[in-house]
Enzyme design. Structure first.
Site, mmCIF file in Angstrom:
data_model
loop_
_atom_site.group_PDB
_atom_site.id
_atom_site.type_symbol
_atom_site.label_atom_id
_atom_site.label_comp_id
_atom_site.label_asym_id
_atom_site.label_seq_id
_atom_site.Cartn_x
_atom_site.Cartn_y
_atom_site.Cartn_z
ATOM 1 N N ASN A 1 -38.045 -0.533 3.098
ATOM 2 C CA ASN A 1 -37.292 0.320 2.183
ATOM 3 C C ASN A 1 -38.210 1.467 1.758
ATOM 4 O O ASN A 1 -39.118 1.267 0.965
ATOM 5 C CB ASN A 1 -36.851 -0.509 0.970
ATOM 6 C CG ASN A 1 -36.185 0.330 -0.098
ATOM 7 O OD1 ASN A 1 -35.820 1.489 0.144
ATOM 8 N ND2 ASN A 1 -36.012 -0.237 -1.280
ATOM 9 N N LYS B 1 -37.547 4.018 0.007
ATOM 10 C CA LYS B 1 -37.200 4.569 -1.322
ATOM 11 C C LYS B 1 -37.208 6.108 -1.278
ATOM 12 O O LYS B 1 -36.908 6.684 -0.239
ATOM 13 C CB LYS B 1 -38.145 4.010 -2.383
ATOM 14 C CG LYS B 1 -38.261 2.491 -2.323
ATOM 15 C CD LYS B 1 -38.955 1.911 -3.509
ATOM 16 C CE LYS B 1 -39.125 0.419 -3.307
ATOM 17 N NZ LYS B 1 -39.643 -0.246 -4.480
ATOM 18 N N HIS C 1 -30.222 -3.096 -5.094
ATOM 19 C CA HIS C 1 -31.663 -3.080 -5.326
ATOM 20 C C HIS C 1 -31.922 -3.007 -6.834
ATOM 21 O O HIS C 1 -31.174 -2.342 -7.564
ATOM 22 C CB HIS C 1 -32.303 -1.889 -4.602
ATOM 23 C CG HIS C 1 -33.792 -1.982 -4.586
ATOM 24 N ND1 HIS C 1 -34.555 -1.607 -5.667
ATOM 25 C CD2 HIS C 1 -34.650 -2.451 -3.649
ATOM 26 C CE1 HIS C 1 -35.839 -1.835 -5.378
ATOM 27 N NE2 HIS C 1 -35.920 -2.348 -4.157
ATOM 28 N N GLU D 1 -33.886 -1.343 -8.523
ATOM 29 C CA GLU D 1 -34.031 0.023 -9.061
ATOM 30 C C GLU D 1 -32.654 0.664 -9.248
ATOM 31 O O GLU D 1 -32.445 1.437 -10.186
ATOM 32 C CB GLU D 1 -34.935 0.854 -8.133
ATOM 33 C CG GLU D 1 -36.384 0.401 -8.257
ATOM 34 C CD GLU D 1 -37.229 0.568 -7.011
ATOM 35 O OE1 GLU D 1 -36.830 1.305 -6.093
ATOM 36 O OE2 GLU D 1 -38.298 -0.066 -6.961
ATOM 37 N N GLU E 1 -35.639 -10.644 -4.611
ATOM 38 C CA GLU E 1 -36.743 -9.784 -5.029
ATOM 39 C C GLU E 1 -36.975 -9.955 -6.528
ATOM 40 O O GLU E 1 -36.310 -9.290 -7.345
ATOM 41 C CB GLU E 1 -36.405 -8.319 -4.746
ATOM 42 C CG GLU E 1 -36.102 -8.038 -3.289
ATOM 43 C CD GLU E 1 -36.361 -6.571 -2.953
ATOM 44 O OE1 GLU E 1 -37.252 -6.327 -2.135
ATOM 45 O OE2 GLU E 1 -35.708 -5.699 -3.543
ATOM 46 N N GLY F 1 -43.445 -3.629 -6.441
ATOM 47 C CA GLY F 1 -44.327 -2.483 -6.666
ATOM 48 C C GLY F 1 -45.444 -2.758 -7.659
ATOM 49 O O GLY F 1 -46.125 -1.841 -8.106
ATOM 50 N N SER G 1 -43.980 -6.844 -3.237
ATOM 51 C CA SER G 1 -45.417 -6.715 -2.943
ATOM 52 C C SER G 1 -45.868 -7.515 -1.715
ATOM 53 O O SER G 1 -46.969 -8.074 -1.708
ATOM 54 C CB SER G 1 -46.255 -7.093 -4.169
ATOM 55 O OG SER G 1 -45.999 -6.190 -5.227
HETATM 56 C C1 PEP Z 1 -38.691 -3.259 -2.859
HETATM 57 O O1 PEP Z 1 -38.597 -2.326 -3.634
HETATM 58 O O2 PEP Z 1 -37.696 -3.682 -2.263
HETATM 59 C C2 PEP Z 1 -40.003 -3.862 -2.657
HETATM 60 C C3 PEP Z 1 -40.067 -5.070 -2.191
HETATM 61 O O3 PEP Z 1 -41.090 -3.074 -3.014
HETATM 62 P P1 PEP Z 1 -42.640 -3.475 -2.878
HETATM 63 O O4 PEP Z 1 -42.825 -4.112 -1.526
HETATM 64 O O5 PEP Z 1 -43.370 -2.191 -3.029
HETATM 65 O O6 PEP Z 1 -42.925 -4.450 -3.975
#
Ligand code: PEP
Length: 252
Positions: A9, A11, A97, A99, A169, A175, A215
């Site tokens: 992703n 973003k 998601h 966000e 998630e 992040g 992460s």
């Molecule tokens: C995400 O935003 O879907 C995600 C998993 O981000 P990150 O890997 O940066 O934690």
């Protein structure tokens, strides 16, 4: 036997030139890998979808959108419809998601409509769900994930689930550099699979792909992906670097 999926992703990162470079690096890295049971996806921003779909033609890479609107078309300034995505060769969309939920107030009602619209267009949905840190601290993480799942997806019929991939998630791990421990991911994935088995049946539950996101990096991917109910990952930050993303694909 479920295949593995690794989805990047991107973003709101990568302009057109950066997207082209990253795709080319990923393509050339994947060309020397054995990918028979792994699906690789990338989700660039809307404006770069067309260019990226052209670049991946004939490869094993699937291109996904990061969002879409629930309406067929109309007066929704700034929005993108399922049909528009399909017109540039995109048949997969990430929905829900954290966000989008946090900054754009997408709730279960809206997400259920988006899922319905995507499925009406025979699109595949990567549906994200996961608890906040406060939920986990208050021991409410299972309840939160249960409601996210039920409220947006349990109106679907059995056949619809063919086109649903879930991505667990935990928001506290996105992040932040903080990853759920492999056993925490496994525990939640098994919980989700069990809820689906109760609502539908064991066979359907066993077939649903559940990705972990939060992460994931080359250094922790093997441990997370080795969990029985983890079918791959949704990768944010590490998907912006071809070497890291390829190492994660290799780890699955
Ligand atoms: C995400 O935003 O879907 C995600 C998993 O981000 P990150 O890997 O940066 O934690």
């Amino acid at each position: 036997m479920r295949k593995k999926i690794v989805a990047g992703n991107w973003k709101m990162n990568n302009d057109l030139q950066a997207s082209i470079s990253l795709v080319n690096e990923i393509k050339s890295g994947l060309s020397s890998m054995e990918l028979s049971s792994t699906e690789v996806m990338i989700a660039p921003t809307f404006v770069n979808l067309h260019a990226v779909t052209k670049l991946v033609e004939g490869t094993a890479i699937t291109v996904a959108a990061q969002n879409m609107h629930f309406a067929e078309k109309g007066a929704y300034t700034g929005e993108i419809s399922a049909k528009m995505l399909q017109s540039v060769g995109v048949n997969t969309v990430i929905l829900g998601h954290s966000e989008r939920r946090a900054y754009f107030h997408e709730d279960a009602t809206m997400l259920a409509k988006k899922v319905e619209q995507a499925l009406e267009h025979q699109m595949k949905v990567i549906f994200c769900l996961g608890e906040q840190l406060e939920d986990r601290k208050a021991d409410q993480h299972f309840n939160v994930v249960e409601y996210q799942l039920k409220d947006a997806l349990f109106q679907l019929n059995d056949a619809d689930w063919q086109d649903i991939v879930l991505a667990y998630e935990p928001v506290w791990a996105i992040g932040t550099g903080e990853t759920a421990r492999p056993e925490q991911a496994q525990e939640m994935h098994a919980f989700i699979r069990n809820l689906i088995a109760e609502q539908y049946d064991e066979k359907l539950a066993e077939e649903v792909h559940i990705l972990y996101g939060g992460s994931v990096k080359p250094t922790n991917a093997v441990e997370i992906f080795s969990q029985k109910d983890v079918d791959g990952g949704l990768i944010g930050g590490a998907s912006l670097n071809a070497t890291d993303f390829l190492a994660i694909v290799n780890a699955v």
